[in-house]
Design a protein around this motif. Structure first.
Motif, PDB file in Angstrom:
ATOM      1  N   VAL A 245     -16.443   6.174  -2.172  1.00 13.24           N
ATOM      2  CA  VAL A 245     -15.411   6.260  -3.221  1.00 13.24           C
ATOM      3  C   VAL A 245     -14.325   7.247  -2.800  1.00 13.24           C
ATOM      4  CG1 VAL A 245     -14.963   7.109  -5.564  1.00 13.24           C
ATOM      5  CG2 VAL A 245     -16.890   5.582  -5.150  1.00 13.24           C
ATOM      6  N   SER A 246     -14.741   8.418  -2.333  1.00 10.20           N
ATOM      7  CA  SER A 246     -13.768   9.454  -1.963  1.00 10.20           C
ATOM      8  C   SER A 246     -12.899   9.015  -0.793  1.00 10.20           C
ATOM      9  CB  SER A 246     -14.489  10.741  -1.573  1.00 10.20           C
ATOM     10  OG  SER A 246     -15.364  11.117  -2.594  1.00 10.20           O
ATOM     11  N   LEU A 247     -13.538   8.362   0.161  1.00  4.90           N
ATOM     12  CA  LEU A 247     -12.810   7.978   1.373  1.00  4.90           C
ATOM     13  C   LEU A 247     -11.897   6.781   1.145  1.00  4.90           C
ATOM     14  CD1 LEU A 247     -15.123   8.037   4.495  1.00  4.90           C
ATOM     15  CD2 LEU A 247     -13.051   9.355   4.089  1.00  4.90           C
ATOM     16  N   ASN A 248     -12.406   5.812   0.386  1.00  4.92           N
ATOM     17  CA  ASN A 248     -11.704   4.526   0.330  1.00  4.92           C
ATOM     18  C   ASN A 248     -10.879   4.292  -0.920  1.00  4.92           C
ATOM     19  OD1 ASN A 248     -12.786   3.619   2.803  1.00  4.92           O
ATOM     20  ND2 ASN A 248     -14.742   3.276   1.779  1.00  4.92           N
ATOM     21  N   SER A 249     -11.079   5.085  -1.968  1.00  7.88           N
ATOM     22  CA  SER A 249     -10.400   4.790  -3.224  1.00  7.88           C
ATOM     23  C   SER A 249      -8.886   4.814  -3.086  1.00  7.88           C
ATOM     24  CB  SER A 249     -10.798   5.793  -4.303  1.00  7.88           C
ATOM     25  OG  SER A 249     -12.060   5.445  -4.789  1.00  7.88           O
ATOM     26  N   PHE A 250      -8.362   5.844  -2.426  1.00  7.73           N
ATOM     27  CA  PHE A 250      -6.903   5.982  -2.334  1.00  7.73           C
ATOM     28  C   PHE A 250      -6.300   4.882  -1.469  1.00  7.73           C
ATOM     29  CE2 PHE A 250      -7.886  10.721  -2.902  1.00  7.73           C
ATOM     30  CZ  PHE A 250      -7.896  10.582  -4.281  1.00  7.73           C
ATOM     31  N   GLN A 251      -6.864   4.747  -0.262  1.00  5.59           N
ATOM     32  CA  GLN A 251      -6.300   3.714   0.604  1.00  5.59           C
ATOM     33  C   GLN A 251      -6.606   2.325   0.046  1.00  5.59           C
ATOM     34  OE1 GLN A 251      -8.085   1.735   3.577  1.00  5.59           O
ATOM     35  NE2 GLN A 251      -9.428   3.363   4.331  1.00  5.59           N
ATOM     36  N   GLY A 252      -7.769   2.181  -0.614  1.00  5.90           N
ATOM     37  CA  GLY A 252      -8.107   0.893  -1.229  1.00  5.90           C
ATOM     38  C   GLY A 252      -7.151   0.565  -2.357  1.00  5.90           C
ATOM     39  N   ALA A 253      -6.781   1.600  -3.135  1.00  6.78           N
ATOM     40  CA  ALA A 253      -5.838   1.387  -4.238  1.00  6.78           C
ATOM     41  C   ALA A 253      -4.493   0.951  -3.691  1.00  6.78           C
ATOM     42  CB  ALA A 253      -5.689   2.676  -5.038  1.00  6.78           C
ATOM     43  N   ILE A 254      -4.041   1.634  -2.649  1.00 11.70           N
ATOM     44  CA  ILE A 254      -2.726   1.291  -2.072  1.00 11.70           C
ATOM     45  C   ILE A 254      -2.751  -0.115  -1.494  1.00 11.70           C
ATOM     46  CG2 ILE A 254      -1.194   1.832  -0.125  1.00 11.70           C
ATOM     47  CD1 ILE A 254      -1.854   4.801  -0.798  1.00 11.70           C
ATOM     48  N   ARG A 255      -3.790  -0.401  -0.755  1.00 12.53           N
ATOM     49  CA  ARG A 255      -3.888  -1.718  -0.122  1.00 12.53           C
ATOM     50  C   ARG A 255      -4.023  -2.820  -1.184  1.00 12.53           C
ATOM     51  NH1 ARG A 255      -3.967  -3.781   4.579  1.00 12.53           N
ATOM     52  NH2 ARG A 255      -5.340  -5.513   5.050  1.00 12.53           N
ATOM     53  N   GLY A 256      -4.830  -2.536  -2.210  1.00 13.89           N
ATOM     54  CA  GLY A 256      -4.992  -3.512  -3.288  1.00 13.89           C
ATOM     55  C   GLY A 256      -3.675  -3.780  -3.996  1.00 13.89           C
TER      56      GLY A 256
ATOM     57  N   GLN B 194      -0.711  -3.328  -2.738  1.00 15.35           N
ATOM     58  CA  GLN B 194       0.177  -4.031  -1.810  1.00 15.35           C
ATOM     59  C   GLN B 194      -0.124  -5.523  -1.823  1.00 15.35           C
ATOM     60  OE1 GLN B 194      -0.740  -1.777   1.730  1.00 15.35           O
ATOM     61  NE2 GLN B 194       1.271  -0.783   1.752  1.00 15.35           N
ATOM     62  N   GLN B 195      -1.418  -5.841  -1.808  1.00 13.35           N
ATOM     63  CA  GLN B 195      -1.803  -7.258  -1.778  1.00 13.35           C
ATOM     64  C   GLN B 195      -1.451  -7.962  -3.082  1.00 13.35           C
ATOM     65  OE1 GLN B 195      -5.885  -6.761  -0.585  1.00 13.35           O
ATOM     66  NE2 GLN B 195      -5.416  -7.135   1.562  1.00 13.35           N
ATOM     67  N   MET B 196      -1.530  -7.226  -4.196  1.00 11.45           N
ATOM     68  CA  MET B 196      -1.160  -7.824  -5.479  1.00 11.45           C
ATOM     69  C   MET B 196       0.363  -7.867  -5.657  1.00 11.45           C
ATOM     70  SD  MET B 196      -3.904  -8.721  -7.010  1.00 11.45           S
ATOM     71  CE  MET B 196      -3.358  -9.038  -8.669  1.00 11.45           C
ATOM     72  N   GLY B 197       1.078  -7.127  -4.806  1.00 11.24           N
ATOM     73  CA  GLY B 197       2.540  -7.068  -4.934  1.00 11.24           C
ATOM     74  C   GLY B 197       2.980  -6.121  -6.036  1.00 11.24           C
ATOM     75  N   THR B 198       2.086  -5.226  -6.465  1.00 13.43           N
ATOM     76  CA  THR B 198       2.387  -4.351  -7.603  1.00 13.43           C
ATOM     77  C   THR B 198       2.722  -2.918  -7.196  1.00 13.43           C
ATOM     78  OG1 THR B 198       0.002  -4.119  -7.776  1.00 13.43           O
ATOM     79  CG2 THR B 198       1.040  -5.578  -9.347  1.00 13.43           C
ATOM     80  N   LEU B 199       2.544  -2.601  -5.922  1.00 13.92           N
ATOM     81  CA  LEU B 199       2.703  -1.200  -5.508  1.00 13.92           C
ATOM     82  C   LEU B 199       4.101  -0.663  -5.835  1.00 13.92           C
ATOM     83  CD1 LEU B 199       1.479   1.272  -4.110  1.00 13.92           C
ATOM     84  CD2 LEU B 199       2.430   0.450  -1.973  1.00 13.92           C
ATOM     85  N   GLU B 200       5.114  -1.466  -5.550  1.00 17.05           N
ATOM     86  CA  GLU B 200       6.482  -0.985  -5.778  1.00 17.05           C
ATOM     87  C   GLU B 200       6.726  -0.690  -7.256  1.00 17.05           C
ATOM     88  OE1 GLU B 200       8.810  -3.997  -3.856  1.00 17.05           O
ATOM     89  OE2 GLU B 200       8.920  -2.796  -2.023  1.00 17.05           O
ATOM     90  N   PHE B 201       6.078  -1.454  -8.122  1.00 21.54           N
ATOM     91  CA  PHE B 201       6.267  -1.210  -9.570  1.00 21.54           C
ATOM     92  C   PHE B 201       5.588   0.067 -10.014  1.00 21.54           C
ATOM     93  CE2 PHE B 201       7.505  -5.417  -9.125  1.00 21.54           C
ATOM     94  CZ  PHE B 201       8.581  -5.487  -9.973  1.00 21.54           C
TER      95      PHE B 201
END
Lengths: 321, 267
Positions: free
Chosen positions: B75-86, B88-95
Motif C-alpha cells: 500500500v505504501s509503495l504503490n498507492s501513490f504511483q498506482g493512483a497516478i497511473r490509474g 492517467q488511464q481513466m483520463g481523470t488526472l488532469e481534472f
C-alpha cells in the motif's frame, strides 16, 4: 478576459521521443473579450489542445505568458483554475463504474463544493445539459454525446466565468452536436467567455463571434467569420447549363476574357466562374449567355467557405505537431 | 473531511461494482492465511524457536503478521504511483490537478482507500485465524495501530519517490522494485533478521519494515507498550524524517518535469 502574450511551447523533441524539436505553440498573441465565443480552428496537431492546456495551467509554456480573468497562469495558477471550467477533448475523463451524478459529486467536492450547495449545483447543471434522467446510470452506459454533455456539466459546477471546451462535438452524431452547440449558445447568453477548439469549420462558423486559425502552432488569422471570408475577395458563380448554344468554346473563351474573372472551370452540365468583382462579372456573364444563345437552368453565387479560407491561409498544407 | 469521504466512496462503489473480483480476492487472502496456519502447525510440531522468544515463540503469529504487514508495504509503495497511473488511464488526472484540492491531498486521499481496504482485509484475516483457527494473540491494539500508521507514513517516502519517477518514466521504477524486493527478503517478514549474514543485517537496519515488524509483533503477540518498542519507534521516526522530504522532492521534480513535457496525462 483572456490575454495571451507571445506564448510559445517548444518540445526539445517530438512527443514520441524521436525526431527533431517541435514548436507546438509559436509566439501566439491573442485577446478574448468577456462574453465572447472564440474558436481556435486548426487541423489535428495544430497546437489547439496545447494552447488550451497551457491556459488551464496543465502545461508550462516555454516562454511568454497569459492571464485568465486577470490572473497570471504562471504566478497565480490556483486563481486561474478557480476561474475556468475545462471540458476535455476525449471521452475518457470520468470514472466508468460511477454514475454521472456520482462523478459530478466527486469532482464537485474536489472543487471545494459541499452539500447542500454541491447537490443543488449538480441538479442545476444536469438539468441545464438535459442529463437529469440519465444521471443515475453508470458513465460507461453513456453515449458519446452524453459523455460530452457531462463534461460540460462538470465544467459548469463551480459556475466559472471562463469555459475552455476542447473539441466539444468531436465524434458525436449530428443531432448531439447540434444540442451541444445550442448549449454553448445558452452559456454565451449567460455572459460566459468561451474558448473552444475544433477542426470543424462549419461548427466554428456557426457559433463563434471570432475565429483564430492555428497552423503549425502559429495563429495565422483572427477575425469574425464574415471578415475571414472577405480575406479571399472571391466569389463563385455556378451555372447549371441546359444547352451550350452554337459555339461552346467561344462562349467559354468570352467568359474568361471578362475583367474580374479569375478562373472558369468547365463541367458537364455545369460551369463554375471564380470572380473577384461580383456585380460586374455577374451582369457580364448574363449578357454573354444571352449573346451566345446558351440556355441555363439556374445561376447561383457562393461565398467562399471557411475551408477555402483555411486552405488559402495555410497554403493548403498542414502538419502534425 | 468531505473530500476524503468522496474518495473513499469512489473506491467503495468501484469495488462493489466488481463483486466477483472482490469475493475472489477475499477468498485468496483466506487461502493464503490458511496456508501459513498449516505450515506453522507442521513446522512447529515438537519444535522450539528460540529466535521467536521475544514474540512469545508463536510461529503462526510470526508468519501471519509478516505476511499481512507486507500488504501494507505494498500500500505504501504503490498507492501513490498506482493512483497516478490509474487516473492517467481513466483520463481523470488532469481534472484532479485542475481542482481546488492540492496535489499532496489528492495523493493522501487516494491512498486512504487502499489503506482502509488493507486494514479491512487484515482485520478479517486476524478474526479468522484467532476465532476460527485458534491462534493465540495478546494485543495492545492502540500501540499496534500507532506502529502500523507510523510505518505506512514512513514507507510513503519511498512511495512518493516511486510516484515521481513513474510520472517521467510512465512505467517501471527502480524504487518500487528495490524496496519491495529488499523488504520481502531482508526485513524479517518470513524469518528472523538474525539469521542473515552480518552485511545483509546492516542493510536490513536501513529498511523501515524491519523495525515495523519487530514492533508490531511485540505489540500484537506479547502486548508490548510503546515504551517497550521505543528503539523501533525512534528508528521509524528517524527514517521518516529522512525519506519523506526526499520523497516529496523527487515527486515534485517528476510532476514539474511531466508538466514541462506536457505528458501529465500520458502513461
Amino acid at each position: 478576459m483572456i490575454r495571451i502574450h507571445d506564448l510559445t511551447k517548444a518540445y526539445p523533441k517530438a512527443r514520441d521521443g524521436r525526431g527533431s524539436p517541435v514548436t507546438a505553440v509559436d509566439r501566439v498573441c491573442l485577446t478574448i473579450d468577456r462574453g465572447e465565443v472564440f474558436t481556435l480552428l486548426g487541423p489535428n496537431g495544430a497546437g489547439k489542445t496545447t494552447l488550451v492546456k497551457i491556459l488551464s495551467t496543465l502545461i508550462l509554456p516555454t516562454s511568454g505568458t497569459a492571464t485568465v480573468n486577470g490572473h497570471d497562469i504562471l504566478t497565480q495558477p490556483t486563481r486561474v483554475r478557480a476561474s475556468i471550467g475545462f471540458s476535455p477533448g476525449g471521452e475518457r475523463s470520468f470514472y466508468f463504474r460511477l454514475t454521472g451524478r456520482q462523478n459530478l459529486e466527486f469532482f464537485g467536492a474536489l472543487q471545494g463544493l459541499r452539500p447542500p450547495l454541491l447537490h443543488q449545483r449538480i441538479s442545476e447543471v444536469l438539468d441545464q445539459l438535459g442529463l437529469e434522467e440519465e444521471a443515475d446510470k453508470r458513465f460507461m452506459k453513456y453515449s458519446s454525446g452524453m459523455r460530452r454533455r457531462l463534461g460540460i456539466a462538470r465544467a459548469l459546477l463551480t459556475d466559472p466565468p471562463v469555459l475552455l471546451l476542447d473539441e466539444p462535438t468531436a465524434s458525436v452524431d449530428p443531432a448531439s452536436a447540434r444540442h451541444i452547440r445550442e448549449h454553448i449558445r445558452e452559456l454565451k447568453a449567460q455572459g460566459r467567455t468561451i474558448l473552444l477548439t475544433t477542426h470543424n469549420m462549419d461548427e466554428a462558423e456557426r457559433i463563434s463571434d471570432r475565429i483564430g486559425i492555428l497552423n503549425k502552432g502559429r495563429l495565422i488569422a483572427v477575425d469574425t467569420p464574415a471578415n475571414l471570408r472577405g480575406i479571399l475577395h472571391q466569389c463563385r458563380l455556378r451555372l447549371a447549363v441546359r444547352n451550350w448554344g452554337e459555339d461552346p468554346p467561344r462562349f467559354i473563351g468570352a467568359l474568361r476574357s471578362i475583367s474580374g474573372v479569375a478562373a472558369v472551370y468547365e463541367g458537364n452540365p455545369s460551369l463554375e466562374v471564380i470572380m473577384t468583382q461580383k456585380e460586374f462579372v455577374t451582369s457580364e456573364v448574363v449578357r454573354l449567355i444571352v449573346e451566345h444563345g446558351v440556355e441555363v437552368e439556374s445561376i447561383t453565387t457562393c461565398e467562399p467557405s471557411l475551408e477555402d479560407i483555411f486552405l488559402t491561409l495555410t497554403g493548403g498544407e498542414t502538419s502534425r505537431v | 473531511m468531505y473530500k476524503a469521504y468522496v474518495f473513499v466512496k469512489r473506491g467503495f462503489v468501484s469495488m462493489l461494482s466488481y463483486r466477483m473480483a472482490f469475493v475472489l480476492t477475499l477468498l485468496g487472502t483466506f487461502v493464503g492465511a490458511a496456508q501459513f496456519y498449516f505450515m506453522a502447525k507442521f513446522l512447529g510440531e515438537g519444535h522450539e524457536f528460540p529466535l521467536l522468544a521475544p514474540y512469545g515463540g508463536n510461529l503462526m503469529g510470526y508468519l501471519i503478521i509478516g505476511t499481512t504487514f507486507m500488504s501494507f508495504v505494498g500500500v505504501s509503495l504503490n498507492s501513490f504511483q498506482g493512483a497516478i497511473r490509474g487516473e492517467q488511464q481513466m483520463g481523470t488526472l488532469e481534472f484532479l490537478l485542475m481542482s481546488d484540492t492540492p496535489l499532496h491531498q489528492i495523493l493522501i486521499y487516494s491512498a486512504l482507500w487502499n489503506f482502509l481496504y488493507a486494514c479491512l482485509s487484515t482485520s478479517v484475516i486476524f478474526l479468522v485465524v484467532v476465532f476460527v483457527l485458534g491462534m493465540d494473540i495478546n494485543v495492545n491494539l492502540g500501540a499496534a495501530l500507532f506502529i502500523l500508521l507510523l510505518s505506512v507514513v514512513c514507507m510513503s517516502g519511498f512511495g512518493l519517490m516511486s510516484a515521481g519517477i513513474i510520472m517521467v518514466t510512465k512505467q517501471g521504477d527502480p524504487i518500487t522494485w528495490a524496496f519491495g524486493t529488499l523488504s520481502g527478503l531482508l526485513s524479517g517478514a518470513m524469518f528472523p533478521v538474525e539469521l542473515l549474514p552480518p552485511f545483509l543485517r546492516t542493510v536490513a537496519v536501513a529498511l523501515p519494515p524491519t523495525h515495523a515488524l519487530i514492533a508490531l509483533r511485540k505489540t500484537i503477540m506479547v502486548r508490548a507498550g510503546l515504551g517497550e518498542v521505543r528503539s523501533q519507534v525512534l528508528a521509524l521516526l528517524a527514517l521518516t524524517a529522512l525519506t519523506l522530504p526526499i520523497g516529496l522532492v523527487v515527486f515534485r521534480w517528476g510532476f514539474n518535469r511531466a508538466r514541462t513535457d506536457g505528458s501529465l496525462a500520458e502513461y
